[in-house]
Each structure stands twice: as C-alpha cells, then as structure tokens.
Design an enzyme around this catalytic site. Structure first.
Site, PDB file in Angstrom:
ATOM      1  N   HIS A 162       0.839  -1.205   0.000  1.00 19.69           N
ATOM      2  CA  HIS A 162       0.000   0.000   0.000  1.00 19.69           C
ATOM      3  C   HIS A 162       0.878   1.261   0.000  1.00 19.69           C
ATOM      4  O   HIS A 162       0.625   2.207  -0.757  1.00 19.69           O
ATOM      5  CB  HIS A 162      -0.901  -0.034   1.238  1.00 19.69           C
ATOM      6  CG  HIS A 162      -1.706   1.200   1.465  1.00 19.69           C
ATOM      7  ND1 HIS A 162      -3.059   1.277   1.210  1.00 19.69           N
ATOM      8  CD2 HIS A 162      -1.356   2.425   1.972  1.00 19.69           C
ATOM      9  CE1 HIS A 162      -3.493   2.486   1.526  1.00 19.69           C
ATOM     10  NE2 HIS A 162      -2.482   3.201   2.003  1.00 19.69           N
ATOM     11  N   GLU A 163       1.909   1.257   0.831  1.00 21.04           N
ATOM     12  CA  GLU A 163       2.792   2.426   0.897  1.00 21.04           C
ATOM     13  C   GLU A 163       3.617   2.573  -0.380  1.00 21.04           C
ATOM     14  O   GLU A 163       3.896   3.700  -0.823  1.00 21.04           O
ATOM     15  CB  GLU A 163       3.705   2.335   2.119  1.00 21.04           C
ATOM     16  CG  GLU A 163       2.963   2.287   3.453  1.00 21.04           C
ATOM     17  CD  GLU A 163       1.934   3.395   3.592  1.00 21.04           C
ATOM     18  OE1 GLU A 163       2.180   4.507   3.077  1.00 21.04           O
ATOM     19  OE2 GLU A 163       0.884   3.160   4.210  1.00 21.04           O
ATOM     20  N   HIS A 166       1.720   4.571  -2.864  1.00 19.42           N
ATOM     21  CA  HIS A 166       1.816   6.020  -2.678  1.00 19.42           C
ATOM     22  C   HIS A 166       3.102   6.569  -3.295  1.00 19.42           C
ATOM     23  O   HIS A 166       3.121   7.680  -3.835  1.00 19.42           O
ATOM     24  CB  HIS A 166       1.780   6.356  -1.185  1.00 19.42           C
ATOM     25  CG  HIS A 166       0.419   6.236  -0.572  1.00 19.42           C
ATOM     26  ND1 HIS A 166      -0.708   6.794  -1.121  1.00 19.42           N
ATOM     27  CD2 HIS A 166       0.004   5.612   0.566  1.00 19.42           C
ATOM     28  CE1 HIS A 166      -1.758   6.530  -0.361  1.00 19.42           C
ATOM     29  NE2 HIS A 166      -1.356   5.810   0.667  1.00 19.42           N
ATOM     30  N   GLU A 250      -6.568   6.590  -0.678  1.00 17.95           N
ATOM     31  CA  GLU A 250      -6.447   5.370   0.115  1.00 17.95           C
ATOM     32  C   GLU A 250      -7.098   4.191  -0.594  1.00 17.95           C
ATOM     33  O   GLU A 250      -6.565   3.073  -0.590  1.00 17.95           O
ATOM     34  CB  GLU A 250      -7.069   5.581   1.494  1.00 17.95           C
ATOM     35  CG  GLU A 250      -6.310   6.554   2.382  1.00 17.95           C
ATOM     36  CD  GLU A 250      -4.855   6.160   2.540  1.00 17.95           C
ATOM     37  OE1 GLU A 250      -4.581   5.006   2.909  1.00 17.95           O
ATOM     38  OE2 GLU A 250      -3.984   7.003   2.274  1.00 17.95           O
TER      39      GLU A 250
END
Length: 397
Positions: A162-163, A166, A250
C-alpha cells in the site's frame, strides 16, 4: 476495481485543496478583523485595519508554509524522525525487523521502485504505517512497532505494498507538500498553544510575584487562548483538506496493494485487525501528517467529511468482497520456489505491475544472494563496492 477511474477521482478531489485553503485564510482574516475591531472600538470594515489584518495573516501563513516546505525538502526521513521514528539498522537481528526489511526489498524489486529507507516508530503501539518523501530517491517507509508485533507476514506485505503505491503514484510528493501548506494555516493555533502553555506554567510557578509579572502571565495566557481559538479555524480546514486529498487515494493505494501482492486477504486482514485494535498515533505532531498514514492516526472524526480515511469496512469490501474474518490467522506463507531463468527480463517488462510469479522471483532472488552481498548492499560503501565489482566483472550476465 477500475484503477484509472479511482485515480482520476482522486485528482479531481485534490482540486478542493485550493478552495479549502482560501476559505481557511479568509476565515482567519474575518475572525481576527472582528477581534481587532472589538478591542480597538473601530468598525470591522475600516479599510486600514482590514488591510493590516489581511496582510499580517497572509505573511504569517506564507512564511509558515515556506519554512516547513524548506524543512521537508530534505526528504522523508525528516517526517519519520518528527514522528519519533528510528531508522532500521541494516544489521538488525530482530526477527520482525528482518522480516520487514525483506518485505520492503521484495516490494521494491517487484514494483521497480528504489529501496526506500526503513523506519520503525518504536513508541507507537497502534497498527499504522506511512511513506514520505519528495521523490523515490529520498523516500522512506515507516511502520509502527504495533504493526510489526500484530500483523503476520501476508498482512505486513499488504501494508508495505500500500505504501509503495503512494510512492509509485506520486501521492507521496503531494502529501509532503501538503504538510508544508497546512503548517501555514496551523501556525496560529501552534503559536497559541505555545503562549497558552507558557502563561500557564509560569503562572503556576510564580504565585507570589509582583503584579507586573502576574499581569504579563495573564496577558500571555489570554493571547494564547485567543490565537488558539482563531487558529482552530485553520485546524478545521486542515482536516477538511487532509480528508479531501486522502480518502480516494487510500482506495487507490489499497487496490494497488492487491495488484502488487495478488493477495487481497493480506491487506484486508491488516484492515480488520486495525478495527479490532487501533491505528491511532500518540506522537504530538501526528496531526500534521494525518493524511500520510495507512490507517486513521488521529482518532474518529465527529463528521465524516473530516475523516482522513474511509471506513474500514468499506476499504475491506473494496479489496475483498468475500472477506471472512475467521480467515485472519497468524499463518506463514509457504516457502517460495527458486527463481526462474531470465529473471531480469521478468522484472524490466513488468515493473510496476507484478504478478504472483514476479513476487516469487523477487523474494527468491534476494534469498539466493550470498549473505555478504545482501549485507553490503544495505550500506553506502558496500553498495559502491558491489557496483564497481559488477562493472569490472568479465561476465556479461
């Protein structure tokens, strides 16, 4: 999930940042103008007073934003250290930290993103993580101690993936610039807190001083309360801005994590465990970085419009509609197979869009490297030595 639709929606919502920022500045100007008019016995529409108040607010907001932007230009490590992070020791023997390092390296190879620096927030028991930096070259990935101790490997991999989304999608740069901009409208509230605490503590320590001292303490206290009250307008709009920028991104990062890992149960399990525990951070300055976190690090908002993250059940349904809470266990994944031939071609052709095979390649290649090579690659001098060795080698492979 339509990645492009979610990305376009996220960019459209980002345009509200400017609208909310202008409203925040105007709100601060109006309230300060009314307070000044009340204190001086003048009309709030007095052009000279209105000009002075407007100019003062704009100068303070601009200087506050520029100062924080200059501070954050040094890279994501500044944010991690501001929140109490410790850079991971390349020679750590902690099994959980070794696992984290291996997962970060796997995601780096699979996504085609340079390996970021890794930080651990040792004093944070909540389940959370974030990525910060101005560019992939100065990025960091940070996780809390609670994340390491609560999640199994699949769940931790989902959070790290997930990071990496980003970092790959450019959210990280926007988020760190947003921290700089928000500091400008939060500055009055910060100054108010400082003056309030100064007046409170000096007032508590000097109970029998001269009247002048008591008067100065009361003045500091009153000014602090007034500035904090006015600055609360900035706090309100800062939360609105964080929410407008963060929520759809998100969803996109959750979807990208599934794309990277091909394992929706990993990130779904991590989100479920947050619901069973907490993702709140205790660091005093976590409010400035609320939009960076994997989970809501600021506590539940009174109004959904102020929430920096979507509800956990919505995020779980988006990535794993058939998710069964009973499937959340501490099981370990099966050992990965040896890397297939022509691994380099697999990486270069699928960077940023890995499948299960590519993740297996990434993990297996790291495991197959000699220990001294893996150790050297985590240090500046050792990395340079490895590069020179490769350049001097007669083997074209």
């Amino acid at each position: 999930m339509d990645f492009f639709e979610h990305q376009d929606r996220a960019h459209r919502n980002t345009k509200w940042l400017l609208v909310y920022f202008v409203l925040a500045v105007l709100g601060i100007i109006v309230v300060l103008d009314l307070l000044a008019a009340l204190a001086l016995g003048r009309s709030p529409l007095d052009p000279q007073m209105l000009l002075m108040v407007s100019g003062g607010v704009i100068v303070v907001v601009t200087l506050g934003s520029l100062f924080r932007m200059a501070e954050l230009s040094r890279g994501g490590g500044v944010v991690a250290e501001m929140l109490g992070g410790r850079q991971l020791d390349p020679h750590t023997t902690d099994p959980r930290e070794c696992q984290l390092r291996n997962i970060v390296e796997e995601m780096s190879i699979a996504s085609g993103v340079p390996v970021p620096d890794i930080y651990v927030l040792d004093r944070e028991a909540g389940i959370n993580a974030f990525a910060a930096g101005n560019a992939p070259g100065d990025a960091v990935v940070a996780v809390t101690r609670g994340t390491l101790e609560t999640l199994n490997r699949d769940e931790l991999q989902g959070v790290v993936a997930h990071e990496f989304s980003h970092i790959l999608n450019g959210d990280m740069r926007l988020n760190i610039r947003l921290m700089g901009v928000l500091n400008g409208i939060l500055l009055l509230a910060i100054l108010g807190q400082i003056l309030f605490r100064t007046g409170f503590w000096t007032g508590g320590q000097v109970r029998t001083g001269r009247d002048g001292n008591n008067g100065a303490q009361m003045s500091l206290f009153a000014i602090g309360v007034a500035l904090f009250a006015v600055g609360s307008i900035g706090v309100f709009f800062a939360r609105l801005i964080q929410a407008a920028v963060s929520r759809q991104r998100e969803f996109l990062a959750d979807a990208s994590a599934v794309q990277f890992t091909r394992n929706p149960l990993g990130i779904a399990g991590a989100l479920f465990k947050i619901g069973q525990a907490t993702s709140r951070l205790e660091a005093p300055r976590s409010g400035e970085a609320g939009h960076l976190f994997f989970g809501n690090g600021l506590g539940d908002a009174f109004v959904r419009a102020l929430a920096t993250h979507p509800p956990l059940d919505e995020r779980i349904r988006a990535v794993a509609p058939d998710f069964d809470p009973e499937s959340v266990t501490a099981s370990r994944p099966a050992p990965l197979a040896s890397p297939p031939p022509a691994a380099a071609k697999v990486w270069t052709e699928h960077a940023g869009a890995p499948g299960t095979r590519h993740l297996a390649v990434a993990a297996a290649v790291i495991a197959a490297l000699p220990e001294f090579t893996r150790t050297a690659a985590r240090e500046t001098a050792g990395s340079a030595s490895l590069i020179y060795s490769l350049l001097l080698s007669a083997d074209p492979g």
